[in-house]
Scaffold this motif. Structure first.
Motif, PDB file in Angstrom:
ATOM      1  N   LEU A  56      -2.977  -5.060  -6.424  1.00 42.85           N
ATOM      2  CA  LEU A  56      -3.502  -3.785  -6.910  1.00 42.85           C
ATOM      3  C   LEU A  56      -4.776  -3.369  -6.178  1.00 42.85           C
ATOM      4  O   LEU A  56      -4.926  -2.219  -5.779  1.00 42.85           O
ATOM      5  CB  LEU A  56      -3.760  -3.886  -8.415  1.00 42.85           C
ATOM      6  CG  LEU A  56      -4.184  -2.620  -9.133  1.00 42.85           C
ATOM      7  CD1 LEU A  56      -3.115  -1.552  -9.027  1.00 42.85           C
ATOM      8  CD2 LEU A  56      -4.468  -2.922 -10.591  1.00 42.85           C
ATOM      9  N   MET A  81       3.957  -5.865  -8.807  1.00 43.26           N
ATOM     10  CA  MET A  81       2.516  -5.660  -8.739  1.00 43.26           C
ATOM     11  C   MET A  81       1.838  -6.966  -9.104  1.00 43.26           C
ATOM     12  O   MET A  81       2.132  -7.552 -10.153  1.00 43.26           O
ATOM     13  CB  MET A  81       2.139  -4.546  -9.712  1.00 43.26           C
ATOM     14  CG  MET A  81       0.773  -3.954  -9.507  1.00 43.26           C
ATOM     15  SD  MET A  81       0.598  -2.929  -8.040  1.00 43.26           S
ATOM     16  CE  MET A  81       1.323  -1.392  -8.553  1.00 43.26           C
ATOM     17  N   THR A  83      -1.905  -8.764  -9.569  1.00 37.12           N
ATOM     18  CA  THR A  83      -3.306  -8.364  -9.676  1.00 37.12           C
ATOM     19  C   THR A  83      -4.106  -9.217 -10.648  1.00 37.12           C
ATOM     20  O   THR A  83      -3.544  -9.865 -11.524  1.00 37.12           O
ATOM     21  CB  THR A  83      -3.394  -6.893 -10.103  1.00 37.12           C
ATOM     22  OG1 THR A  83      -4.753  -6.506 -10.173  1.00 37.12           O
ATOM     23  CG2 THR A  83      -2.746  -6.683 -11.438  1.00 37.12           C
ATOM     24  N   ASP A  86      -5.286  -7.613 -16.042  1.00 34.87           N
ATOM     25  CA  ASP A  86      -4.150  -7.846 -16.933  1.00 34.87           C
ATOM     26  C   ASP A  86      -4.242  -7.030 -18.221  1.00 34.87           C
ATOM     27  O   ASP A  86      -3.622  -7.350 -19.218  1.00 34.87           O
ATOM     28  CB  ASP A  86      -3.963  -9.333 -17.231  1.00 34.87           C
ATOM     29  CG  ASP A  86      -5.109  -9.918 -18.039  1.00 34.87           C
ATOM     30  OD1 ASP A  86      -6.134  -9.234 -18.195  1.00 34.87           O
ATOM     31  OD2 ASP A  86      -4.963 -11.055 -18.506  1.00 34.87           O
ATOM     32  N   LYS A  91      -1.252  -2.291 -16.539  1.00 32.99           N
ATOM     33  CA  LYS A  91       0.184  -2.540 -16.385  1.00 32.99           C
ATOM     34  C   LYS A  91       0.972  -1.249 -16.530  1.00 32.99           C
ATOM     35  O   LYS A  91       1.865  -0.961 -15.730  1.00 32.99           O
ATOM     36  CB  LYS A  91       0.667  -3.557 -17.415  1.00 32.99           C
ATOM     37  CG  LYS A  91       0.097  -4.941 -17.225  1.00 32.99           C
ATOM     38  CD  LYS A  91       0.542  -5.855 -18.347  1.00 32.99           C
ATOM     39  CE  LYS A  91      -0.156  -7.202 -18.255  1.00 32.99           C
ATOM     40  NZ  LYS A  91       0.199  -8.088 -19.354  1.00 32.99           N
ATOM     41  N   GLY A  94       0.539   0.966 -13.472  1.00 31.06           N
ATOM     42  CA  GLY A  94       1.310   0.415 -12.347  1.00 31.06           C
ATOM     43  C   GLY A  94       2.794   0.675 -12.483  1.00 31.06           C
ATOM     44  O   GLY A  94       3.465   1.088 -11.533  1.00 31.06           O
ATOM     45  N   ALA A  99       6.091   0.720  -9.939  1.00 30.01           N
ATOM     46  CA  ALA A  99       6.280  -0.727  -9.842  1.00 30.01           C
ATOM     47  C   ALA A  99       7.414  -1.154 -10.777  1.00 30.01           C
ATOM     48  O   ALA A  99       7.646  -0.533 -11.802  1.00 30.01           O
ATOM     49  CB  ALA A  99       4.993  -1.462 -10.204  1.00 30.01           C
ATOM     50  N   TYR A 102       5.170  -6.691 -13.087  1.00 28.33           N
ATOM     51  CA  TYR A 102       3.725  -6.842 -13.039  1.00 28.33           C
ATOM     52  C   TYR A 102       3.388  -8.286 -13.368  1.00 28.33           C
ATOM     53  O   TYR A 102       3.869  -8.809 -14.371  1.00 28.33           O
ATOM     54  CB  TYR A 102       3.132  -5.903 -14.089  1.00 28.33           C
ATOM     55  CG  TYR A 102       1.674  -5.602 -13.946  1.00 28.33           C
ATOM     56  CD1 TYR A 102       1.244  -4.410 -13.389  1.00 28.33           C
ATOM     57  CD2 TYR A 102       0.724  -6.504 -14.395  1.00 28.33           C
ATOM     58  CE1 TYR A 102      -0.107  -4.115 -13.285  1.00 28.33           C
ATOM     59  CE2 TYR A 102      -0.629  -6.218 -14.286  1.00 28.33           C
ATOM     60  CZ  TYR A 102      -1.033  -5.021 -13.742  1.00 28.33           C
ATOM     61  OH  TYR A 102      -2.367  -4.739 -13.633  1.00 28.33           O
TER      62      TYR A 102
END
Length: 188
Positions: A56, A81, A83, A86, A91, A94, A99, A102
């Motif tokens: 990310l 994704m 990253t 969290d 999320k 994304g 995406a 995640y």
């Protein structure tokens, strides 16, 4: 599960990308690595990858922008994704940008491999030589991931596209919720 599948890792932390690359290569994957968003976008758009693992927070172009621009360019490759963020809102953003999955850092390598395999299986199910499908009075463009009508075009999110494509492939069938969750979202 790799069977010559290819994964592009777009990650600016060299230690993380090297660890993921080494593990994926030991599993039989062909792996590409990009250390910033612009390079990653270029490689993702120009290559034919099975799955993209996208951080990310990247220099040059952040992961959300890379994801959004890839989808806008018609790239339908599954994107995982990856990253340090969290939070639920991260999320959701994304996933809405296109995406498919995640995973928060730190993560277990076995879980990353399992998620890549699920995304790969799902994308193979939706591969087709046809570039368009008729849906009533609309055309589902499989390359551009959009639904076209006489006077309008709807750009579909990745999940919307997969769900509509699954419905088209199973016209006239009654579909169970669990079947849809497994086929479209990859849940067991």
């Amino acid at each position: 599960m790799s069977s010559g599948a290819s994964v592009l890792i777009i990650e600016d932390e060299a230690a993380i990308s090297m660890t993921i690359r080494d593990r994926l290569e030991s599993e039989g994957y062909v792996v590409g690595v990009a250390a910033d968003g612009r390079e990653g976008f270029s490689q993702a758009r120009g290559g034919s990858w099975s799955v993209i693992v996208l951080d990310l927070m990247l220099p040059g172009m952040d992961g959300l922008t890379v994801c959004r621009d890839l989808r806008a360019a018609g790239v339908t490759t599954p994107i995982l994704m990856l990253t340090a963020r969290d939070q639920t809102v991260d999320k959701v953003v994304g996933l809405r940008m296109g995406a498919d999955d995640y995973l928060a850092k730190p993560f277990e390598m076995a879980e990353l491999i399992a998620r890549i395999e699920v995304l790969q299986r799902r994308s193979v199910r939706f591969t087709s030589d046809e570039s368009e499908e008729r849906v009533g009075e609309y055309i589902l463009d499989l390359r551009r991931q959009e639904l076209r009508g006489d006077s309008d075009t709807v750009v579909l999110s990745t999940q919307e596209f997969k769900l509509l494509r699954y419905f088209v492939q199973h016209r006239g069938e009654v579909l169970d919720r669990d079947v849809l969750l497994g086929a479209v979202w990859g849940y067991d």
